[in-house]
Design a protein around this motif. Structure first.
Motif, mmCIF file in Angstrom:
data_model
loop_
_atom_site.group_PDB
_atom_site.id
_atom_site.type_symbol
_atom_site.label_atom_id
_atom_site.label_comp_id
_atom_site.label_asym_id
_atom_site.label_seq_id
_atom_site.Cartn_x
_atom_site.Cartn_y
_atom_site.Cartn_z
ATOM 1 N N VAL A 17 88.196 22.501 -67.670
ATOM 2 C CA VAL A 17 89.316 22.493 -66.719
ATOM 3 C C VAL A 17 89.908 23.899 -66.809
ATOM 4 O O VAL A 17 90.352 24.641 -67.680
ATOM 5 C CB VAL A 17 90.433 21.423 -67.125
ATOM 6 N N PHE A 18 90.378 24.340 -65.467
ATOM 7 C CA PHE A 18 91.456 25.562 -65.337
ATOM 8 C C PHE A 18 92.628 25.158 -65.606
ATOM 9 O O PHE A 18 93.171 24.115 -65.318
ATOM 10 C CB PHE A 18 91.190 25.975 -63.679
ATOM 11 N N VAL A 19 93.230 25.945 -66.711
ATOM 12 C CA VAL A 19 94.491 25.528 -67.285
ATOM 13 C C VAL A 19 95.498 26.921 -67.033
ATOM 14 O O VAL A 19 95.028 27.980 -67.274
ATOM 15 C CB VAL A 19 94.515 25.106 -68.639
ATOM 16 N N ASP A 20 96.652 26.987 -66.502
ATOM 17 C CA ASP A 20 97.461 27.802 -66.464
ATOM 18 C C ASP A 20 97.966 28.114 -67.946
ATOM 19 O O ASP A 20 98.524 27.319 -68.491
ATOM 20 C CB ASP A 20 98.745 27.466 -65.509
ATOM 21 N N LYS A 21 97.783 29.288 -68.515
ATOM 22 C CA LYS A 21 98.177 29.736 -69.708
ATOM 23 C C LYS A 21 99.492 29.441 -70.260
ATOM 24 O O LYS A 21 100.005 29.082 -71.175
ATOM 25 C CB LYS A 21 97.879 31.133 -69.953
ATOM 26 N N LYS A 22 100.523 29.590 -69.423
ATOM 27 C CA LYS A 22 101.811 29.606 -69.579
ATOM 28 C C LYS A 22 102.424 28.024 -69.596
ATOM 29 O O LYS A 22 103.191 27.481 -70.618
ATOM 30 C CB LYS A 22 102.821 30.383 -68.916
ATOM 31 N N SER A 23 101.826 27.391 -68.689
ATOM 32 C CA SER A 23 102.581 25.884 -68.495
ATOM 33 C C SER A 23 101.622 24.761 -69.343
ATOM 34 O O SER A 23 102.031 23.887 -69.664
ATOM 35 C CB SER A 23 102.640 25.373 -67.048
#
Length: 135
Positions: A110-116
């Motif tokens: 899954v593509f995940v935003d590193k910050k959120s």
């Protein structure tokens, strides 16, 4: 969809006392295949992470057919299953020198935003590279 193939020799440290590849090492082999598949498309996993995108594995399925042994030359064929969205899915086949199938596998990431730490859609620039290379 196109595939990428890498080959390497099984190292002694990857085997058990019988000289058979320890089953847990296959997940690392799949990761090697996946990273090189991305690299073959011009996508750097390291660069993706530096730009705030992570790709954790959320599903791993392994179907063992035959054992690999110390010093075997094995190949990992990595194929994108379908155009990515929030998820990117790969199918794999690992073969020995005789082209016998040792393992068939599937991973979903899954593509995940590193910050959120929240799932996101596949970034447009990555999607365009994948689509262009899959033509």
């Amino acid at each position: 969809m196109g595939f990428n193939k890498i080959s390497f020799r099984v190292r002694y440290s990857e085997t058990d006392q019988m000289g058979v590849v320890y089953h847990g090492n296959y997940a690392q082999y799949l990761e090697m295949g996946r990273v090189e598949w991305l690299r073959s498309k011009g996508i750097s996993y390291k660069n993706m992470e530096e730009n705030g995108i992570m790709l954790p594995v959320v599903s791993l399925s392994l179907n063992y057919k035959k054992s690999a042994f110390y010093d075997d030359l094995i190949s990992v064929e990595t194929r994108l299953k379908k155009t990515p969205s929030v998820r990117i899915e790969f199918n794999y086949v690992i073969r020995n020198e005789k082209q016998e199938i040792l393992l068939e596998a599937n991973t979903v990431l899954v593509f995940v935003d590193k910050k959120s730490k929240r799932p996101i859609r596949c970034p447009q620039n990555i999607l365009e590279i994948i689509i262009e290379n899959e033509k």
